[in-house]
Design a protein around this motif. Structure first.
Motif, PDB file in Angstrom:
ATOM      1  N   ALA A 307       0.820  -1.216   0.000  1.00 29.62           N
ATOM      2  CA  ALA A 307       0.000   0.000   0.000  1.00 29.62           C
ATOM      3  C   ALA A 307       0.850   1.260   0.000  1.00 29.62           C
ATOM      4  CB  ALA A 307      -0.937  -0.009   1.205  1.00 29.62           C
ATOM      5  N   PHE A 308       1.923   1.285   0.793  1.00 21.95           N
ATOM      6  CA  PHE A 308       2.732   2.493   0.891  1.00 21.95           C
ATOM      7  C   PHE A 308       3.447   2.777  -0.424  1.00 21.95           C
ATOM      8  CE2 PHE A 308       6.050   5.398   2.233  1.00 21.95           C
ATOM      9  CZ  PHE A 308       5.383   6.193   3.163  1.00 21.95           C
ATOM     10  N   ALA A 309       3.957   1.739  -1.067  1.00 18.19           N
ATOM     11  CA  ALA A 309       4.619   1.927  -2.356  1.00 18.19           C
ATOM     12  C   ALA A 309       3.622   2.397  -3.406  1.00 18.19           C
ATOM     13  CB  ALA A 309       5.287   0.628  -2.799  1.00 18.19           C
ATOM     14  N   GLU A 310       2.379   1.939  -3.294  1.00 18.34           N
ATOM     15  CA  GLU A 310       1.345   2.250  -4.276  1.00 18.34           C
ATOM     16  C   GLU A 310       0.756   3.647  -4.097  1.00 18.34           C
ATOM     17  OE1 GLU A 310      -2.758   0.271  -4.363  1.00 18.34           O
ATOM     18  OE2 GLU A 310      -1.672  -0.868  -5.885  1.00 18.34           O
ATOM     19  N   SER A 311       0.648   4.095  -2.834  1.00 18.52           N
ATOM     20  CA  SER A 311      -0.034   5.383  -2.623  1.00 18.52           C
ATOM     21  C   SER A 311       0.515   6.170  -1.433  1.00 18.52           C
ATOM     22  CB  SER A 311      -1.541   5.146  -2.430  1.00 18.52           C
ATOM     23  OG  SER A 311      -1.788   4.299  -1.313  1.00 18.52           O
ATOM     24  N   GLY A 312       1.765   5.909  -1.059  1.00 22.88           N
ATOM     25  CA  GLY A 312       2.399   6.666   0.011  1.00 22.88           C
ATOM     26  C   GLY A 312       3.483   7.579  -0.542  1.00 22.88           C
ATOM     27  N   ASN A 313       4.091   8.346   0.326  1.00 25.25           N
ATOM     28  CA  ASN A 313       5.147   9.259  -0.090  1.00 25.25           C
ATOM     29  C   ASN A 313       6.270   9.314   0.950  1.00 25.25           C
ATOM     30  OD1 ASN A 313       4.250  10.848  -2.648  1.00 25.25           O
ATOM     31  ND2 ASN A 313       2.423  10.848  -1.343  1.00 25.25           N
ATOM     32  N   GLY A 314       7.511   9.344   0.442  1.00 25.55           N
ATOM     33  CA  GLY A 314       8.651   9.493   1.335  1.00 25.55           C
ATOM     34  C   GLY A 314       9.114   8.202   1.969  1.00 25.55           C
ATOM     35  N   LEU A 315       9.878   8.337   3.025  1.00 22.35           N
ATOM     36  CA  LEU A 315      10.463   7.170   3.701  1.00 22.35           C
ATOM     37  C   LEU A 315       9.440   6.441   4.562  1.00 22.35           C
ATOM     38  CD1 LEU A 315      13.901   8.691   4.778  1.00 22.35           C
ATOM     39  CD2 LEU A 315      13.462   7.094   2.902  1.00 22.35           C
ATOM     40  N   GLY A 316       8.492   7.167   5.138  1.00 27.37           N
ATOM     41  CA  GLY A 316       7.451   6.516   5.935  1.00 27.37           C
ATOM     42  C   GLY A 316       8.001   5.755   7.130  1.00 27.37           C
ATOM     43  N   ILE A 317       8.793   6.413   7.946  1.00 31.80           N
ATOM     44  CA  ILE A 317       9.401   5.753   9.110  1.00 31.80           C
ATOM     45  C   ILE A 317       8.316   5.374  10.114  1.00 31.80           C
ATOM     46  CG2 ILE A 317      11.050   5.978  10.993  1.00 31.80           C
ATOM     47  CD1 ILE A 317      12.271   5.977   8.164  1.00 31.80           C
ATOM     48  N   SER A 318       8.198   4.087  10.401  1.00 33.76           N
ATOM     49  CA  SER A 318       7.167   3.636  11.353  1.00 33.76           C
ATOM     50  C   SER A 318       7.765   3.200  12.690  1.00 33.76           C
ATOM     51  CB  SER A 318       6.362   2.476  10.759  1.00 33.76           C
ATOM     52  OG  SER A 318       7.167   1.307  10.609  1.00 33.76           O
ATOM     53  N   TYR A 319       9.077   3.027  12.713  1.00 39.70           N
ATOM     54  CA  TYR A 319       9.759   2.607  13.937  1.00 39.70           C
ATOM     55  C   TYR A 319      11.046   3.416  14.008  1.00 39.70           C
ATOM     56  CZ  TYR A 319      12.132  -0.402  17.358  1.00 39.70           C
ATOM     57  OH  TYR A 319      12.784  -0.878  18.467  1.00 39.70           O
ATOM     58  N   SER A 320      11.204   4.165  15.090  1.00 39.12           N
ATOM     59  CA  SER A 320      12.346   5.067  15.151  1.00 39.12           C
ATOM     60  C   SER A 320      12.960   5.103  16.543  1.00 39.12           C
ATOM     61  CB  SER A 320      11.924   6.474  14.728  1.00 39.12           C
ATOM     62  OG  SER A 320      13.041   7.334  14.664  1.00 39.12           O
ATOM     63  N   GLN A 321      13.397   3.958  16.996  1.00 41.00           N
ATOM     64  CA  GLN A 321      14.135   3.932  18.245  1.00 41.00           C
ATOM     65  C   GLN A 321      15.560   4.417  17.971  1.00 41.00           C
ATOM     66  OE1 GLN A 321      12.657   2.800  21.491  1.00 41.00           O
ATOM     67  NE2 GLN A 321      11.123   3.599  20.087  1.00 41.00           N
TER      68      GLN A 321
END
Length: 365
Positions: A307-321
């Motif tokens: 989904a993110f590759a299809e309709s997202g933008n940028g790096l899309g960081i979901s985990y950032s410890q």
């Protein structure tokens, strides 16, 4: 030969040498970048350490982009080298950092939310707030909610269940994997496999507006890196202590390799499940514990669309410890579905993960 001519030739020779060195460095960077892409073809179960090369993809991609800027300043005619490098692994680049500026919203779509809620725990030191997560989920108005690391009991979970029940959601779960749906479930779960540390996969069927749809909730093998190990590695980078970086790096590589090997087997199982139900619409989501440049991710995207590759933008960081900014939370859909407005929600900070949200609609493909 005059002194002026001699000086001119020396400068020209030095310039040619500099260009040659830079071109060689750029080509070497591209070869290494492409190698990290090819590493996704290696099963971590067979090549546990080599398969981790994909983690270095953003480093080499960043260097190649930097070379574009350098060639703009030094010599335009060499700019083709880094551009060819990016085009040679374009699909991987697009998966890692997509750009979808035109995102038309269909009239009818279904909101999907996936969120690792960190056991709905409350730990202010680490920024965990289970009650805040509950409020966010209840107010999300999502049609389908995939939760990972969600407990089956406790005061905070009881609050979540009460709110979701009052909003008309149905629920099925296995271990720490929960699915809440506004659409009715069809029978009992069709697949359930709980693993250690709350990891596993869980699948069920729902009637999504008249279409039988398979939902797969995943929390694949965790890397089992302790907070102390993460902190030690982050501190070593900040202080640029080479010895500590090497020592911490070896520990992390060992942890990552072992976990990746287990995830490879789990990914193969998930893919077998997808193939078994390929006549139905499929939505698979969860904490995959792997980036887009990995065997697990590429294995699943061979069957489903991300989904993110299809309709997202940028790096899309979901985990950032500390020292680990990555996108490891994903939503995948089958070809008969499409997505829009996929994003990582940065408005909620109550877990070590951020939620990933998308809207799904029936594809005209």
């Amino acid at each position: 030969m005059t002194l002026e001519n001699f000086t001119s030739k020396v400068k020209h020779g030095a310039h040619v040498m500099l260009i040659s060195i830079m071109a060689g460095a750029n080509i070497a960077t591209i070869i290494l970048m492409w190698a990290t892409c090819f590493s996704t073809l290696l099963s971590p179960a067979i090549h546990p350490r080599l398969s981790q090369a994909g983690l270095l993809f953003p480093v080499f991609l960043g260097l190649d982009i930097l070379f574009i800027l350098v060639w703009v300043i030094v010599s335009w005619k060499w700019i083709a080298i880094p551009i060819i490098g990016i085009l040679g692994c374009w699909n991987y680049t697009r998966e890692y950092c997509p750009f979808n500026p035109f995102d038309n919203t269909p009239m009818e779509s279904y909101k999907i939310l996936s969120f690792n809620v960190a056991s709905l725990s409350s730990d202010s030191a680490n920024g965990f707030n289970g009650k805040k997560s509950v409020e966010y989920i209840a107010k999300s108005d999502a049609d389908i909610v995939f939760l990972q690391e969600c407990p089956k009991s406790g005061t905070v979970f009881s609050s979540l269940k009460h709110k979701m029940d009052s909003l008309g959601y149905k629920a099925q779960h296995d271990g720490g994997l929960h699915i809440f749906s506004k659409w009715p479930f069809i029978g009992k779960p069709v697949y359930s496999r709980s693993l250690s540390f709350g990891n596993g996969s869980f699948a069920c069927l729902i009637n999504l507006d008249g279409d039988t749809t398979l939902l797969i909730n995943n929390h694949l093998q965790s890397n089992a890196i302790s907070p102390e190990e993460k902190s030690a590695y982050g501190d070593a980078i900040e202080q640029y202590d080479k010895e500590k970086m090497k020592a911490s790096g070896r520990i992390l590589l060992s942890r990552l390799s072992t976990a990746a090997s287990k995830r490879a087997e789990q990914a193969d199982t998930v893919c077998a499940l997808i193939k078994r139900y390929n006549k139905h619409q499929i939505i698979a989501a969860g904490d995959m514990n792997d980036t887009p440049i990995s065997y697990t991710y590429q294995k699943i995207t061979g069957l489903l669309n991300n989904a993110f590759a299809e309709s997202g933008n940028g790096l899309g960081i979901s985990y950032s410890q500390k020292g680990f900014p990555v996108r490891i939370d994903h939503i995948f859909v089958s070809n008969d579905l499409a997505t829009h407005s996929t994003h990582i929600d940065n408005n909620i900070h109550s877990s070590d993960h951020l939620p990933i949200v998308t809207r799904v609609y029936k594809s005209a493909k």
